[in-house]
Design a protein around this motif. Structure first.
Motif, PDB file in Angstrom:
ATOM      1  N   GLY A 160       2.726  15.795   2.233  1.00  0.00           N
ATOM      2  CA  GLY A 160       2.757  14.616   2.856  1.00  0.00           C
ATOM      3  C   GLY A 160       3.947  13.972   2.354  1.00  0.00           C
ATOM      4  O   GLY A 160       4.626  14.157   1.456  1.00  0.00           O
ATOM      5  N   ILE A 161       4.297  12.919   3.423  1.00  0.00           N
ATOM      6  CA  ILE A 161       5.364  12.028   2.699  1.00  0.00           C
ATOM      7  C   ILE A 161       5.086  10.448   2.288  1.00  0.00           C
ATOM      8  O   ILE A 161       3.907  10.203   3.056  1.00  0.00           O
ATOM      9  CB  ILE A 161       6.558  11.752   3.819  1.00  0.00           C
ATOM     10  N   GLN A 162       5.732  10.008   1.217  1.00  0.00           N
ATOM     11  CA  GLN A 162       5.024   8.663   0.877  1.00  0.00           C
ATOM     12  C   GLN A 162       5.449   7.511   1.794  1.00  0.00           C
ATOM     13  O   GLN A 162       6.847   7.505   1.972  1.00  0.00           O
ATOM     14  CB  GLN A 162       5.192   8.510  -0.467  1.00  0.00           C
ATOM     15  N   SER A 186       0.832  -1.228  -0.111  1.00  0.00           N
ATOM     16  CA  SER A 186       0.056   0.083  -0.010  1.00  0.00           C
ATOM     17  C   SER A 186       1.002   1.121  -0.023  1.00  0.00           C
ATOM     18  O   SER A 186       1.990   1.206   0.664  1.00  0.00           O
ATOM     19  CB  SER A 186      -0.701  -0.080   1.368  1.00  0.00           C
ATOM     20  N   PHE A 187       0.240   2.502  -0.622  1.00  0.00           N
ATOM     21  CA  PHE A 187       1.031   3.495  -0.576  1.00  0.00           C
ATOM     22  C   PHE A 187       0.178   4.359   0.387  1.00  0.00           C
ATOM     23  O   PHE A 187      -1.049   4.707   0.076  1.00  0.00           O
ATOM     24  CB  PHE A 187       1.335   4.409  -2.127  1.00  0.00           C
ATOM     25  N   ILE A 188       0.804   5.015   1.195  1.00  0.00           N
ATOM     26  CA  ILE A 188       0.239   5.860   2.245  1.00  0.00           C
ATOM     27  C   ILE A 188       0.654   7.371   2.175  1.00  0.00           C
ATOM     28  O   ILE A 188       2.111   7.190   2.152  1.00  0.00           O
ATOM     29  CB  ILE A 188       0.096   5.413   3.689  1.00  0.00           C
ATOM     30  N   GLU A 189      -0.121   8.193   1.882  1.00  0.00           N
ATOM     31  CA  GLU A 189       0.570   9.705   2.021  1.00  0.00           C
ATOM     32  C   GLU A 189       0.202  10.094   3.396  1.00  0.00           C
ATOM     33  O   GLU A 189      -1.098  10.263   3.986  1.00  0.00           O
ATOM     34  CB  GLU A 189      -0.446  10.413   0.972  1.00  0.00           C
ATOM     35  N   LEU A 190       1.439  10.423   4.177  1.00  0.00           N
ATOM     36  CA  LEU A 190       1.120  10.894   5.647  1.00  0.00           C
ATOM     37  C   LEU A 190       1.440  12.273   5.786  1.00  0.00           C
ATOM     38  O   LEU A 190       2.384  12.697   5.263  1.00  0.00           O
ATOM     39  CB  LEU A 190       2.135   9.762   6.372  1.00  0.00           C
ATOM     40  N   ASN A 191       0.554  12.915   6.336  1.00  0.00           N
ATOM     41  CA  ASN A 191       0.771  14.502   6.614  1.00  0.00           C
ATOM     42  C   ASN A 191       0.634  14.850   8.319  1.00  0.00           C
ATOM     43  O   ASN A 191      -0.450  14.116   8.716  1.00  0.00           O
ATOM     44  CB  ASN A 191      -0.474  15.042   5.793  1.00  0.00           C
TER      45      ASN A 191
END
Lengths: 465, 465
Positions: free
Chosen positions: A47-49, A35-40
Motif C-alpha cells: 500500500g501507499i502511506q 492519521s496515517f492511512i495505508e491505502l491499497n
C-alpha cells in the motif's frame, strides 16, 4: 483528474504536486494531529502511506475510517520519512466512497486458508490472494508471450465435445434434456438424438486431438483453455475445472518436444521472477521459505533426461521400500517421481519412452523395442515439490501403426475418421504436451492447495459463487 | 539443421546458402527439366516457390507430388526471378514426408463454405481458413496486450456455475447423474444433492458478477473465456459456445466505460491491421471489398454517443416503416441499430441510458429521471455490418438501490448474498462491458458466418470433431 495506481505512484521517478489515488483502507493509525492511512488498490502488494491532517475537511469522518473502507485521495506525492518506502502522499482532500463497518470479515488478524475459501468473494483483498491472482494473470500472459514470440498460433479447441478424447477419466455430461422427464427412444432409453446437439455431449478433457488438426495446417499451435475431470477425488492437487496449455508442433519429434517443454518452464519462471518480484518475495517469506532458491535452481541448469527403463532401474537399485512396487511396465507413482526429482537427481527430470501398454493410443510406437518391452515416445516432466507438471508425446503419424494402436486400446475407427485423415493426407511427424496451468502456478507461488490458486474452485460438492 | 518458417524465409534480409523448409505442397507445375513447387507451412498466407531440378535424387518421386503432400526441403534461398516474390528456394534435396493422393478433398478448385465446414479438420489448410485462424490468434493476443499494458489483471471466472448470472437466456445443464436412472428425492424429483457438486450446475453465460468481485479488490480486471447459450437459434451470428471478453473497472463510471470500449475496439483493429496485413488484404480482396476502407474509417474518428432517448427520436423522425415498431421503452432491434450506425451516423455509435425495465438488475439506476422514463447507465456499442458488438454498464454500487433492482426483477437476495456484500464493504462505483470475441473477429475479417471463424462450431444439432 486521472487516477494514478498505487504501483505507479510507488514507482514514481519524481515528486508530484497533484495526484488522485483511489482504493481501500488497509490500516489506519492516529497520531496527535493527523492519521496515517495505508491505502491499497490491488495494483501491487504494497500500500501507499497517506497522511491525513486533522485540518482536512471531514476529518471527523476520516479519523473513524475502518479497514476495508473505500476512499478517494487527492494530494501531493512527497519523499517519505518512514522506513521501507520511498514515497508517501500528503492528502489535500479525502472522499469516503464506501464505508466498511466492524462486521467486515477481513480484519487485520490472520485468517485460516479454509476460512478465506468460504469468503472467496473477499479474499482477493488480502495480501496473499492479491499476490496469487496477480501472479496468475502474469503467468497466463507469459504463456501467450512465449508462444506468440515463437510464431505459435493460439487455437480455441471446443469445450463441449461429443468425443471422449483419450478415455482419460470421467467426464461431465452437458445436456438440455429435462432430467425429470427425458424423452425416450423405442428401447425405453434416454433419447440423446433429442438433446441440443443431437447426440451425447460432454465437457472436454483435452484439446490435443483438435490441436493436432491445426498443427497439421499451421505448423506451430497451442491451446490455453479450461478442461474438466469429473473425478470424485478430494486432494490438494485436483480440481474438476482447471486450465490447460497444450502446444502441438508439426515436424517435431520427442527430443524437440522435451526441449520445448524445458524452455517453456524456464521462460515462465524467469518471467514471473522479473515481473512479479514483490509478490514472489512475499510467497518466499510467508508461504514457502524454499521457494525462491528452488525457482532459481530450476533456472540454472539443464533438466535431466532419463528413460523410463533407466528410471525403473534407479528405483530398484535405491534400496527403498516402496508402497507401490516398482516393476517395468507399471506406472510411476508419486513416491517414485518424488524420489527421482527430489532425492536422486535433485532437479527437474524428464522421464521418456514409457511402456506402450500404459500410455494412450495416439503415442508414437518406438521401433526396435525388445519383445515384451514395447515403448512409446512419451515424456513426463517432473519437478521437485509438485511431481508431474507436464505430460507429452510424439504422436503416431503412421496410418497403419496408429490403427494398430487403436485396436490395442479397443477404439472404434469410425469415431476417429477425421483423426485418421490427418495420417492419410500429408502426414508429418508431430509432437506436443500438456501443462496444467494451476500446477505451474502452485510451483511458482509455493501455494500448496489448488483451491487457493483458482478464483472459485470447483471440487466435489463445491460450486460456490 | 533448424527449420525455417516460410514467413521468415520470405522476410529474409539476405540470401542464404543453406536452409531447411518443411510444409505442404499447394501446387506443383512442371517445366522441361525442373518442377516448381509452391510450399506452404501455415506460418503466413503466401507459400514460397521451390525449384526442384530434375537432377535431384528421387526426382521421379518428386515430380509426382500432389497437392497436400508434406515435404522437407533443404536448399538455398536466392532472389526470385518471378513476379510478386522476393525470394525463392533452389532445392538441394527434397524428402517426401507424407503423401496425399487424388482423394485429398482440398484440391485446387474452389469449395463452398458449407462443404469446408464438413471437413473442418482439413479446412485450416486452405488460404481462407489459414488466414481466419491466424487473425483469430493475433486478435486474442492483442486483447491480452491491450489489458496487460494498462495494468488490468486477467481473471479466470468459473465455467461451471450454480447461478444463472443474469437470467440471460437458456443454459446447459452439467451433470454426472445417470440420466437413465437418476436418484430421486422424497418427492420423486431428481435429487440434485446427489449430483457432482451437490446441486444443480450449468455452463456459465457470463463471468461479469465474479469479475466484479475482483475489480473490487484489484481495481482493473478482465476475463477472456468461453461462455454458452443453449438457445435453439440457427443464425449466422449465434453459436452455443463462444468466447467473451469482460473488463471490469473500479472507480469508473459509464463515461469511462464508453471511452475504454472505444479505445479497445480501435486498438484491436489497429493491431490486426499492422500484424496481419497480408491476411486482411486477402479478406479485402476475396471476402468483402469494403472491409479495409470500413476498418480504416472506424479508426479515423471518434465514435458517436447517442442516448437511447435521442436514438428513439431519430428513429421516429426517420420517416421509415419499421418491422418492429419504435417506442420509448422497447428494445432496439437489429433494423434500428443498423439504421443508426450504417445510415444515420455512418460510423460506430454508442447508445447509452436505456430504459430500466428492459435491462439487467445490476445496472446503475440513473438519478433524476422523469416519471415513467426511468433509465439505467447501460451502453451498447453498434458497428456497421455487425450491429451490437459490445454491451456494458455502470453497476449499481448502492446497496439499497441494488436491492430495489433485485426486487424489480424478482430475484432472491439469498442467492446473491456475496454480490450484496460487495456493496456492504467498501463499495465503489464500477463499470464494465462484454465483447463477443467471434463478433469482433467477424468484424475485422468480413467473414459473414460465425461458423467460419470458430475452429469447430457448436450450434443446434452440431458438435462434430
Amino acid at each position: 483528474m486521472q487516477r494514478t495506481l498505487v504501483k505507479d505512484a510507488l514507482a514514481a521517478a519524481a515528486a508530484c504536486d497533484a495526484l488522485l489515488l483511489q482504493g481501500w483502507v488497509r490500516t489506519r493509525r492516529d497520531a496527535k494531529t493527523f492519521s496515517f492511512i495505508e491505502l491499497n488498490d490491488g495494483s501491487c502488494l504494497k500500500g501507499i502511506q497517506v497522511i491525513a491532517d486533522s485540518s482536512l475537511p471531514d476529518y471527523a469522518h476520516i479519523e473513524k475510517l475502518a479497514t476495508g473502507a473505500a476512499i478517494s485521495v487527492r494530494g501531493r506525492l512527497v519523499p517519505s520519512q518512514g522506513q521501507g518506502q520511498k514515497w508517501e502522499v500528503v492528502a489535500e482532500s479525502i472522499t469516503v466512497v464506501g464505508e466498511a463497518d466492524a462486521t467486515y470479515p477481513l480484519q487485520k488478524k490472520g485468517h485460516s486458508l479454509e476460512f478465506l475459501r468460504e469468503i472467496a468473494h473477499l479474499r482477493p483483498r488480502s495480501n496473499l490472494f492479491g499476490a496469487v491472482f496477480r501472479v496468475r494473470s502474469r503467468l497466463a500472459y507469459a504463456i501467450h508471450r512465449f508462444f506468440q514470440e515463437r510464431s505459435f498460433v493460439y487455437v480455441h479447441t471446443p469445450i463441449i465435445t461429443a468425443s471422449d478424447a483419450e478415455g482419460a477419466g470421467d467426464m461431465f455430461r452437458v445436456t438440455t434434456l429435462d432430467l425429470e422427464a427425458p424423452p425416450k427412444d423405442a428401447d425405453g432409453r434416454v433419447d440423446a438424438t433429442q438433446d441440443f446437439f443431437g447426440k451425447k455431449t460432454f465437457l472436454t478433457v483435452s484439446g490435443q486431438l483438435e490441436a493436432e488438426i491445426f498443427a497439421c495446417a499451421l505448423s506451430n499451435v497451442y491451446t490455453f483453455g479450461p478442461t474438466f475431470r469429473a473425478e470424485n477425488s478430494n486432494t490438494s492437487r485436483h480440481a474438476a475445472e482447471f486450465w490447460m496449455i497444450e502446444p502441438e508442433v508439426a515436424f517435431c519429434d520427442l527430443d524437440g518436444d522435451m526441449t520445448l517443454a524445458e524452455e517453456f518452464v524456464k521462460y515462465l519462471i524467469r518471467d514471473v521472477r522479473e515481473h512479479c518480484a514483490a509478490d514472489l518475495e512475499f510467497f518466499g517469506k510467508f508461504v514457502d521459505k524454499e521457494l525462491l532458491p528452488r525457482l532459481d535452481f530450476v533456472l540454472e541448469k539443464p533438466f535431466v533426461r532419463c528413460s523410463y527403463t533407466e528410471a525403473v532401474e534407479l528405483l530398484e537399485k535405491s534400496g527403498r521400500t516402496w508402497e507401490h512396487p516398482v516393476a517395468w511396465g507399471a506406472n510411476l507413482q508419486a513416491e517414485h517421481e518424488r524420489f527421482l526429482t527430489e532425492e536422486h537427481f535433485k532437479c527437474p527430470v524428464t522421464v521418456y519412452n514409457y511402456p506402450r501398454a500404459i500410455k494412450a493410443f495416439y503415442m508414437r510406437a518406438n521401433d526396435d523395442c525388445a519383445p515384451g518391452r514395447e515403448t512409446v515416445a512419451a515424456m513426463d516432466l517432473l519437478v521437485p515439490g509438485i511431481g508431474e507438471i507436464i505430460g507429452g508425446s510424439q504422436r503416431e503419424e503412421r496410418l497403419e501403426k496408429l490403427r494398430a494402436g487403436m485396436a490395442l486400446h479397443h477404439l472404434d475407427e469410425k469415431s476417429y475418421a477425421w483423426y485418421l485423415d490427418l495420417r492419410r493426407y500429408g502426414t508429418v511427424p508431430h509432437a506436443g504436451f500438456g501443462l496444467g496451468f494451476e500446477r505451474m502456478l502452485m510451483f511458482v507461488t509455493g501455494v500448496g492447495n489448488i483451491r487457493d490458486v483458482i478464483p472459485f474452485a470447483r471440487t466435489p460438492g463445491t460450486a460456490e459463487f
